[in-house]
Design a protein around this motif. Structure first.
Motif, short mmCIF file in Angstrom:
data_model
loop_
_atom_site.label_atom_id
_atom_site.label_comp_id
_atom_site.label_asym_id
_atom_site.label_seq_id
_atom_site.Cartn_x
_atom_site.Cartn_y
_atom_site.Cartn_z
N ASP A 88 8.34 3.99 -1.03
CA ASP A 88 8.87 5.36 -0.93
C ASP A 88 7.80 6.44 -1.01
O ASP A 88 8.13 7.61 -1.17
N ARG A 89 6.53 6.07 -0.86
CA ARG A 89 5.40 7.01 -0.81
C ARG A 89 5.40 7.98 -1.99
O ARG A 89 5.16 9.17 -1.85
N ARG A 90 5.69 7.45 -3.18
CA ARG A 90 5.61 8.28 -4.38
C ARG A 90 5.33 7.37 -5.58
O ARG A 90 5.48 6.16 -5.50
N PHE A 91 4.91 7.99 -6.67
CA PHE A 91 4.63 7.24 -7.88
C PHE A 91 4.92 8.13 -9.09
O PHE A 91 5.00 9.35 -8.97
N GLN A 92 5.06 7.51 -10.24
CA GLN A 92 5.31 8.24 -11.47
C GLN A 92 4.14 8.02 -12.42
O GLN A 92 3.69 6.89 -12.61
N TYR A 93 3.67 9.12 -13.01
CA TYR A 93 2.58 9.03 -13.98
C TYR A 93 2.65 10.25 -14.89
O TYR A 93 2.89 11.36 -14.43
N GLY A 94 2.44 10.04 -16.16
CA GLY A 94 2.42 11.14 -17.13
C GLY A 94 3.75 11.87 -17.25
O GLY A 94 3.78 13.04 -17.63
N GLY A 95 4.83 11.20 -16.92
CA GLY A 95 6.16 11.82 -17.02
C GLY A 95 6.55 12.63 -15.80
O GLY A 95 7.58 13.31 -15.81
N TYR A 96 5.76 12.58 -14.72
CA TYR A 96 6.06 13.34 -13.50
C TYR A 96 6.05 12.40 -12.30
O TYR A 96 5.35 11.40 -12.27
N TRP A 97 6.85 12.77 -11.30
CA TRP A 97 6.85 12.05 -10.04
C TRP A 97 5.95 12.80 -9.07
O TRP A 97 6.03 14.02 -8.95
N PHE A 98 5.12 12.06 -8.37
CA PHE A 98 4.22 12.62 -7.37
C PHE A 98 4.52 11.99 -6.02
O PHE A 98 4.66 10.78 -5.91
N GLY A 99 4.62 12.83 -4.99
CA GLY A 99 4.81 12.35 -3.63
C GLY A 99 3.53 12.59 -2.83
O GLY A 99 2.81 13.55 -3.07
N PHE A 100 3.27 11.72 -1.88
CA PHE A 100 2.07 11.84 -1.06
C PHE A 100 2.33 12.79 0.10
O PHE A 100 3.26 12.59 0.88
N ALA A 101 1.50 13.81 0.23
CA ALA A 101 1.60 14.73 1.36
C ALA A 101 0.69 14.29 2.50
O ALA A 101 0.78 14.82 3.60
N GLN A 102 -0.19 13.33 2.21
CA GLN A 102 -1.12 12.80 3.21
C GLN A 102 -1.10 11.27 3.10
O GLN A 102 -0.73 10.72 2.06
N PRO A 103 -1.52 10.58 4.14
CA PRO A 103 -1.54 9.12 4.08
C PRO A 103 -2.62 8.59 3.13
O PRO A 103 -3.60 9.28 2.84
N TRP A 104 -2.44 7.37 2.68
CA TRP A 104 -3.40 6.70 1.81
C TRP A 104 -4.68 6.45 2.62
O TRP A 104 -4.62 5.91 3.73
N PRO A 105 -5.85 6.86 2.13
CA PRO A 105 -7.10 6.66 2.88
C PRO A 105 -7.37 5.17 3.13
O PRO A 105 -7.18 4.34 2.24
N SER A 106 -7.81 4.85 4.31
CA SER A 106 -7.99 3.45 4.71
C SER A 106 -9.07 2.74 3.90
O SER A 106 -9.02 1.52 3.75
N ASN A 107 -10.05 3.48 3.38
CA ASN A 107 -11.13 2.82 2.64
C ASN A 107 -10.84 2.71 1.13
O ASN A 107 -11.60 2.08 0.41
N TRP A 108 -9.75 3.27 0.65
CA TRP A 108 -9.37 3.14 -0.76
C TRP A 108 -8.66 1.80 -0.97
O TRP A 108 -7.86 1.38 -0.14
#
Length: 158
Positions: free
Chosen positions: A105-125
């Motif tokens: 779902d292109r999102r993750f939870q950390y520190g009590g907050y949900w974060f969504g990706f506004a850009q694609p995951w970099p290919s070299n990461w």
């Protein structure tokens, strides 16, 4: 025993001595590539002075409209309070994101907050590398210490 220490010190010195000039040369090559497009634009401007100011302004506005805009303050996106951000985020608070979370779902939870990706995951990461969240000019970014110049824009959901 001293011979082993001397040999290992020599090998380490040679390894570092060889690696540093190569790294410096790579940086210099990247800087040259970045300056080439700006030089070509200057040549184009000198070759075509007939362009009107209105046409250039219209082209600039079109470029701005085509660039992706971070949505840090719109809709249900918001800001993390400064005290909570300092306690849970930043360079010293690293974590990992599962590939399954990103793919699902292109999102993750950390520190009590949900974060969504506004850009694609970099290919070299890699998904096994530690990442952290920073705030730059009111926009949240996902950073990877292994690739300091590459940041992924995030949307925070409160």
């Amino acid at each position: 025993m001293k011979l082993v220490g001397a040999i290992s010190t020599a090998v380490l010195s040679l390894t570092i001595g060889i690696g540093l000039p190569a790294y410096a040369q790579q940086e210099q090559h990247e800087q040259k590539e970045e300056s080439k497009p700006s030089q070509e634009k200057e040549k184009d401007k000198k070759a075509q002075p007939e362009k009107s100011v209105k046409h250039e302004e219209g082209a600039t506005q079109e470029r701005r409209a085509q660039q992706p805009k971070p949505e840090a303050h719109s809709g249900n996106h918001g800001r993390i309070p400064a005290d909570r951000f300092k306690a849970n985020f930043g360079r010293e608070h690293r974590f990992r994101i599962n590939q399954a979370d990103y793919a699902r779902d292109r999102r993750f939870q950390y520190g009590g907050y949900w974060f969504g990706f506004a850009q694609p995951w970099p290919s070299n990461w890699l998904y096994t590398q530690d990442v952290y969240v920073v705030e730059i000019d009111g926009v949240y970014y996902l950073c990877n210490a292994s690739y300091p110049g590459v940041n992924v824009t995030l949307n925070v959901t409160l």
